[in-house]
Each structure stands twice: as structure tokens, then as C-alpha cells.
Design an enzyme around this catalytic site. Structure first.
Site, PDB file in Angstrom:
ATOM      1  N   PHE A  30      -6.555  56.547  32.050  1.00 26.41           N
ATOM      2  CA  PHE A  30      -7.338  56.725  30.831  1.00 26.41           C
ATOM      3  C   PHE A  30      -7.114  55.513  29.928  1.00 26.41           C
ATOM      4  O   PHE A  30      -5.986  55.055  29.780  1.00 26.41           O
ATOM      5  CB  PHE A  30      -6.930  58.019  30.126  1.00 26.41           C
ATOM      6  CG  PHE A  30      -7.968  58.540  29.181  1.00 26.41           C
ATOM      7  CD1 PHE A  30      -9.059  59.250  29.658  1.00 26.41           C
ATOM      8  CD2 PHE A  30      -7.867  58.303  27.833  1.00 26.41           C
ATOM      9  CE1 PHE A  30     -10.033  59.731  28.791  1.00 26.41           C
ATOM     10  CE2 PHE A  30      -8.818  58.785  26.961  1.00 26.41           C
ATOM     11  CZ  PHE A  30      -9.909  59.486  27.435  1.00 26.41           C
ATOM     12  N   ALA A  64      -2.159  60.342  30.370  1.00 20.68           N
ATOM     13  CA  ALA A  64      -0.775  60.378  29.897  1.00 20.68           C
ATOM     14  C   ALA A  64      -0.082  61.711  30.164  1.00 20.68           C
ATOM     15  O   ALA A  64       1.125  61.745  30.402  1.00 20.68           O
ATOM     16  CB  ALA A  64      -0.722  60.051  28.403  1.00 20.68           C
ATOM     17  N   CYS A  88      -2.020  54.821  27.404  1.00 20.64           N
ATOM     18  CA  CYS A  88      -2.570  54.507  26.091  1.00 20.64           C
ATOM     19  C   CYS A  88      -3.300  55.731  25.544  1.00 20.64           C
ATOM     20  O   CYS A  88      -4.259  56.207  26.144  1.00 20.64           O
ATOM     21  CB  CYS A  88      -3.526  53.316  26.181  1.00 20.64           C
ATOM     22  SG  CYS A  88      -4.276  52.895  24.594  1.00 20.64           S
ATOM     23  N   ILE A  89      -2.813  56.217  24.413  1.00 17.14           N
ATOM     24  CA  ILE A  89      -3.410  57.369  23.743  1.00 17.14           C
ATOM     25  C   ILE A  89      -3.929  56.874  22.398  1.00 17.14           C
ATOM     26  O   ILE A  89      -3.155  56.366  21.578  1.00 17.14           O
ATOM     27  CB  ILE A  89      -2.370  58.487  23.539  1.00 17.14           C
ATOM     28  CG1 ILE A  89      -1.674  58.840  24.854  1.00 17.14           C
ATOM     29  CG2 ILE A  89      -3.036  59.715  22.919  1.00 17.14           C
ATOM     30  CD1 ILE A  89      -0.409  59.646  24.683  1.00 17.14           C
ATOM     31  N   ILE A  90      -5.234  57.000  22.191  1.00 21.17           N
ATOM     32  CA  ILE A  90      -5.861  56.549  20.954  1.00 21.17           C
ATOM     33  C   ILE A  90      -6.279  57.770  20.143  1.00 21.17           C
ATOM     34  O   ILE A  90      -6.927  58.680  20.658  1.00 21.17           O
ATOM     35  CB  ILE A  90      -7.079  55.653  21.255  1.00 21.17           C
ATOM     36  CG1 ILE A  90      -6.630  54.420  22.064  1.00 21.17           C
ATOM     37  CG2 ILE A  90      -7.769  55.234  19.952  1.00 21.17           C
ATOM     38  CD1 ILE A  90      -7.767  53.537  22.540  1.00 21.17           C
ATOM     39  N   HIS A  96      -6.021  66.890  19.617  1.00 23.02           N
ATOM     40  CA  HIS A  96      -5.705  66.528  21.002  1.00 23.02           C
ATOM     41  C   HIS A  96      -4.771  65.320  21.084  1.00 23.02           C
ATOM     42  O   HIS A  96      -3.885  65.262  21.927  1.00 23.02           O
ATOM     43  CB  HIS A  96      -6.995  66.262  21.785  1.00 23.02           C
ATOM     44  CG  HIS A  96      -6.785  66.078  23.249  1.00 23.02           C
ATOM     45  ND1 HIS A  96      -6.363  67.095  24.069  1.00 23.02           N
ATOM     46  CD2 HIS A  96      -6.929  64.987  24.035  1.00 23.02           C
ATOM     47  CE1 HIS A  96      -6.254  66.649  25.305  1.00 23.02           C
ATOM     48  NE2 HIS A  96      -6.597  65.372  25.315  1.00 23.02           N
ATOM     49  N   ASN A 121       9.474  53.909  28.341  1.00 24.50           N
ATOM     50  CA  ASN A 121       8.247  54.592  27.943  1.00 24.50           C
ATOM     51  C   ASN A 121       7.341  53.618  27.198  1.00 24.50           C
ATOM     52  O   ASN A 121       7.576  53.301  26.039  1.00 24.50           O
ATOM     53  CB  ASN A 121       8.564  55.798  27.069  1.00 24.50           C
ATOM     54  CG  ASN A 121       7.331  56.619  26.762  1.00 24.50           C
ATOM     55  OD1 ASN A 121       6.207  56.208  27.019  1.00 24.50           O
ATOM     56  ND2 ASN A 121       7.539  57.795  26.197  1.00 24.50           N
TER      57      ASN A 121
END
Length: 157
Positions: A30, A64, A88-90, A96, A121
Site C-alpha cells: 500500500f 501495514a 507507509c500510512i497516510i 482508520h 520499524n
């Protein structure tokens, strides 16, 4: 009785000597442009630190939240000196983001502690794509250095 090396800290180049280490990388797909850049920087730094290409295993997972499951499977294979989590979390408009960021981070930490395996991490948690792009190369390199240093430390203890 303590052995000759007991209680002595690794210093200088010994901390970042990767020549005898086996490293596993788990990369979330992702936001793949960012995670590919993280992975490229990470692999380049691992090689620069002396980790042999044949001793780097690289696996892909959807996102993730799936990273900890793959890390656990790798940690159960006792031949890895360290593992690296890339993702990568946006932030979006819903809760969420917090769920994914918190749960993936907690999962990575739990695996590291449960299996006494160092895990670097490098799952970015950012507000927007510009922040992710600004961090992708540096965080990839940092993850490689952290994995090598912690593997050497735990192997030394």
C-alpha cells in the site's frame, strides 16, 4: 563469572558491521511508490554495511496491518539476525489511520519482544504524501542501520 567480552559495549565500526548477518525485510505494498523507495534505500544501506545480498530476504504484504504476521513467520525461522518493517500510512479523513498506525506498531513491537528479535520499524505514519516522500530515503537507510546495530548488540549480549 563473566567472560572476557561480557559487559563490554560494541563500538565504532563493529556496531554497523553487517557482513555475517541475515536480514529479513517485510514491505507493505500500500502506497507502493513510497514503500519501494524505502526498500531501495534500505537495501542499498544494508549492502553498504556489508550484508551480503544472499543474506537479505525481502517479502511483500498487502498493507501495514499484514506486516506483523509476516514478521512473526520470519521470527519463527531462527536464522534471521534482524528484521525490518517497511510501510507507509497516510492520514485520511477517518479513524482508520489511527487504527492501522496503532495496531501495526503494536504488532511489530510485540513480535520483537516475544521472539527477542530486533525489528527496525520503518512504517511511516504521516499526514500527507509530501511528508512520506520527504522521509522515504532517510528512513529506509535508518532502518538498515538500526537492524544491523541491534543484531550485533543482541548477538554480542
Amino acid at each position: 563469572m563473566f567472560g572476557a567480552n561480557q559487559g563490554q559495549l560494541l563500538t565504532g565500526d563493529a556496531r554497523l558491521d553487517g557482513k555475517d548477518l541475515a536480514i529479513g525485510i517485510v514491505q507493505a505494498r500500500f502506497n507502493q511508490d513510497v514503500t519501494d523507495a524505502l526498500a531501495a534505500a534500505c537495501r542499498a544501506e544494508l549492502l553498504a554495511l556489508g550484508v551480503q545480498e544472499r543474506n537479505i530476504d525481502h517479502f511483500h504484504v498487502p498493507g501495514a496491518l499484514e506486516v506483523p504476521s509476516a514478521l512473526q513467520a520470519l521470527a519463527e525461522k531462527t536464522h534471521y539476525d534482524a528484521l525490518i518493517a517497511l510501510g507507509c500510512i497516510i492520514r485520511g479523513e477517518t479513524y482508520h489511520f489511527e487504527l492501522v498506525a496503532n495496531e501495526s506498531g503494536a504488532g511489530v513491537t510485540r513480535i520483537a519482544l516475544d521472539y527477542q528479535t530486533p525489528i527496525a520499524n520503518a512504517i511511516l505514519t504521516v499526514e500527507n504524501m509530501a511528508q512520506a516522500i520527504a522521509r522515504q530515503s532517510e528512513k529506509g537507510r535508518d532502518a538498515a542501520r538500526t537492524a544491523v546495530e541491534m543484531a550485533n548488540l543482541l548477538n554480542h549480549i
